[in-house]
Design a protein around this motif. Sequence first.
Motif, mmCIF file in Angstrom:
data_model
loop_
_atom_site.group_PDB
_atom_site.id
_atom_site.type_symbol
_atom_site.label_atom_id
_atom_site.label_comp_id
_atom_site.label_asym_id
_atom_site.label_seq_id
_atom_site.Cartn_x
_atom_site.Cartn_y
_atom_site.Cartn_z
ATOM 1 N N ALA A 72 0.825 -1.214 0.000
ATOM 2 C CA ALA A 72 0.000 0.000 0.000
ATOM 3 C C ALA A 72 0.857 1.261 0.000
ATOM 4 O O ALA A 72 0.450 2.290 0.545
ATOM 5 C CB ALA A 72 -0.922 -0.005 1.216
ATOM 6 N N ALA A 73 2.024 1.194 -0.630
ATOM 7 C CA ALA A 73 2.916 2.355 -0.643
ATOM 8 C C ALA A 73 2.306 3.544 -1.376
ATOM 9 O O ALA A 73 2.715 4.681 -1.162
ATOM 10 C CB ALA A 73 4.245 1.976 -1.285
ATOM 11 N N ASP A 74 1.331 3.282 -2.237
ATOM 12 C CA ASP A 74 0.648 4.362 -2.952
ATOM 13 C C ASP A 74 -0.736 4.648 -2.379
ATOM 14 O O ASP A 74 -1.530 5.353 -2.976
ATOM 15 C CB ASP A 74 0.514 4.009 -4.437
ATOM 16 C CG ASP A 74 -0.207 2.676 -4.650
ATOM 17 O OD1 ASP A 74 -0.535 2.002 -3.654
ATOM 18 O OD2 ASP A 74 -0.429 2.309 -5.821
ATOM 19 N N GLU A 75 -1.029 4.070 -1.199
ATOM 20 C CA GLU A 75 -2.312 4.262 -0.521
ATOM 21 C C GLU A 75 -3.493 3.824 -1.380
ATOM 22 O O GLU A 75 -4.531 4.492 -1.452
ATOM 23 C CB GLU A 75 -2.481 5.711 -0.075
ATOM 24 C CG GLU A 75 -1.458 6.109 0.974
ATOM 25 C CD GLU A 75 -1.660 7.511 1.483
ATOM 26 O OE1 GLU A 75 -2.295 8.319 0.788
ATOM 27 O OE2 GLU A 75 -1.173 7.790 2.577
ATOM 28 N N ALA A 76 -3.317 2.702 -2.030
ATOM 29 C CA ALA A 76 -4.415 2.145 -2.825
ATOM 30 C C ALA A 76 -5.551 1.720 -1.905
ATOM 31 O O ALA A 76 -5.348 1.456 -0.715
ATOM 32 C CB ALA A 76 -3.907 0.951 -3.625
ATOM 33 N N PRO A 77 -6.768 1.620 -2.454
ATOM 34 C CA PRO A 77 -7.909 1.154 -1.653
ATOM 35 C C PRO A 77 -7.671 -0.264 -1.120
ATOM 36 O O PRO A 77 -6.884 -1.038 -1.677
ATOM 37 C CB PRO A 77 -9.067 1.179 -2.658
ATOM 38 C CG PRO A 77 -8.639 2.130 -3.716
ATOM 39 C CD PRO A 77 -7.153 2.008 -3.810
ATOM 40 N N VAL A 133 -7.848 -3.155 -3.595
ATOM 41 C CA VAL A 133 -6.687 -3.275 -4.478
ATOM 42 C C VAL A 133 -5.507 -3.877 -3.718
ATOM 43 O O VAL A 133 -4.781 -4.737 -4.228
ATOM 44 C CB VAL A 133 -6.314 -1.907 -5.081
ATOM 45 C CG1 VAL A 133 -4.999 -1.993 -5.855
ATOM 46 C CG2 VAL A 133 -7.435 -1.393 -5.982
ATOM 47 N N VAL A 134 -5.324 -3.419 -2.482
ATOM 48 C CA VAL A 134 -4.238 -3.959 -1.651
ATOM 49 C C VAL A 134 -4.420 -5.462 -1.442
ATOM 50 O O VAL A 134 -3.456 -6.241 -1.549
ATOM 51 C CB VAL A 134 -4.190 -3.226 -0.296
ATOM 52 C CG1 VAL A 134 -3.212 -3.921 0.647
ATOM 53 C CG2 VAL A 134 -3.776 -1.771 -0.495
ATOM 54 N N ALA A 135 -5.647 -5.881 -1.179
ATOM 55 C CA ALA A 135 -5.913 -7.313 -0.985
ATOM 56 C C ALA A 135 -5.635 -8.091 -2.257
ATOM 57 O O ALA A 135 -5.099 -9.210 -2.218
ATOM 58 C CB ALA A 135 -7.366 -7.505 -0.552
ATOM 59 N N ALA A 138 -2.772 -11.068 -2.582
ATOM 60 C CA ALA A 138 -3.094 -12.422 -3.038
ATOM 61 C C ALA A 138 -2.279 -12.785 -4.274
ATOM 62 O O ALA A 138 -1.762 -13.906 -4.392
ATOM 63 C CB ALA A 138 -4.589 -12.527 -3.329
ATOM 64 N N ALA A 139 -2.157 -11.844 -5.211
ATOM 65 C CA ALA A 139 -1.399 -12.102 -6.436
ATOM 66 C C ALA A 139 0.079 -12.319 -6.132
ATOM 67 O O ALA A 139 0.742 -13.180 -6.730
ATOM 68 C CB ALA A 139 -1.574 -10.942 -7.405
ATOM 69 N N PHE A 140 0.613 -11.552 -5.187
ATOM 70 C CA PHE A 140 2.019 -11.699 -4.813
ATOM 71 C C PHE A 140 2.270 -13.077 -4.214
ATOM 72 O O PHE A 140 3.297 -13.713 -4.485
ATOM 73 C CB PHE A 140 2.403 -10.600 -3.823
ATOM 74 C CG PHE A 140 3.873 -10.509 -3.549
ATOM 75 C CD1 PHE A 140 4.698 -9.725 -4.352
ATOM 76 C CD2 PHE A 140 4.453 -11.197 -2.492
ATOM 77 C CE1 PHE A 140 6.059 -9.634 -4.105
ATOM 78 C CE2 PHE A 140 5.808 -11.115 -2.239
ATOM 79 C CZ PHE A 140 6.617 -10.329 -3.048
#
Length: 559
Positions: A59-64, A67-69, A73-75
């Motif tokens: 969340a370095a770009d403060e995404a919602p 999106v962070v979730a 999961a993708a990572f």
Amino acid sequence: MTIETFIAALALTFVVWKVARRLTLSAAKHKSLTGHSRWARRFAGWVPFYEYDEDAFFAADEAPDEVVARRRAAFAVLSKAYEDAYCRSVSLTDEVEGTVSDLQFTTRYRVPYQFSAHVRRHLRTGAFLKSSSGIEVCDLDGNRLIDLSGSYGVNTFGYEFYKECIAAGSSLVADLGPVLGAYHPAVAYNVERLKEISGLEEVSFHMSGTEAVMQAVRLARYHSRRRYLVRFCGAYHGWWGDVQPGVGNPVTAHDTYTLAELSDATLKVLRTRDDIACVLVNPLQALHPNQGAPSDSMLLDSSRSAHFDREAYGTWLRKLREICLSKGIALIFDEVFVGFRLANGGAQEYFGVAADLVTYGKTVGGGLPVGVLCGKAVWMRRFRNDRPADVCFARGTFNTQPYIMGAMHEFLRRLQTPALQSVYRDLDATWNERAAALNERLHIAGLPIRVVNLSTIWTIVYLVPSRYNWMLQFYMRAHGIALSWVGTGRLIFSLNFSQTDFESAADRIVSAAGTMRADGWWSTHVARSNRSIRRRILYEMLQVKVFGALRKSKLSRIK
């Protein structure tokens, strides 16, 4: 006029002259940090270390939160895929990494340092390969990857070509073997061919491109009896002190001027000074003038840029050539990287400009390590006829090592064959068309990346502001593409790529970028600019400087 008045006027005139001279030099420097090496070193010394914890990593770009979730999961999926695919390669890498300093460095600097620790823990690929074939390399786990690393530029004609050069060259010199000091007859052939290719009169051999450039600069200073060399900001000429005066060099280079490329102010400096020995040109800079070599470790935002204008760069080189001739300055082309890749006669032929000294390396060794310096006789001699004790010494134990000379002999012999000459036919048009075709596919797919190329040397640029562009290198690896440790900053194709080969690579690039977008790393929910990203990072650095660590506070006000 009294003697005191005369001396004062003389002193004032000298001060005014010194100030004007200094201002002229300052005006020729690029306005970025790459143009001000001392400030760059100071800034590098100020930058504090900090790293993101797992929450901040996603969340370095403060995404919602959604999106962070999705990213998290993708990572995890990507990390598991890496763990399954590269276990043997990673195991051997772990065994040696603690004692191989080069490997420690490249592993740490694949991504921006704030993200590096988490990436090193979860996206391990390994540093070992077991074979190469065609356009592919194969790792210890049996994964076959399309190679776009180019072996740092060595792989110009394809790996099978160099295997054959090494085998034939070794057979040629086998009877002499490892004898040093005396020359194998292959050296005589190599010298004649290098003279033909470079259009220059004399040749010296070295063990690396860095050493060849060192000797070129040393000879320029020796014959001109001048002190300073001029290099252009962002250009790479090896890792020795005089040509790397900024970050990465622990001492200050006092006899180097780092000036702006494609600048009239730089030309004015060259016209008006009499203490400049040589000008170093790396033709690769035509792709990204006045910028450092693009690396994913510096992908803090999406401000990476590249643009190649062959006509404009050729015009600039012709202006340099004219001024250097008139001022007795040695014009040195550092073609260690681009030599034999742009044209049969290298950058001199490609841009239509003749240099006084030219360095080659990498590919000319036929797959083995070498550096070559070709030059006009007036610049190459290492002694003075009228002063027998005044010499310009340079030597190296392995400079004409027989097996290297044998592989070079085979490389230069094959370079004359119709089969290899045909590779250069319509080379620019072929690769420009391929870049345009890939960009069209990326545009149609709505993907926020494009490629910019100098023939077969490509850079990926990013169209929307993002903190996570560096992730693309890991998606490309997962889709079967091998990159060097600088990631998407430099894709190097070998000239043996067929159209089918290229389309296969393009398919993988598009697929990798599509998956990365779907996984949320280029989130459209985050409305930021490159400027706001940089301001946020600066704010984080100040927090660390003041408080010793990142504080758990909302930074969304930093726009």
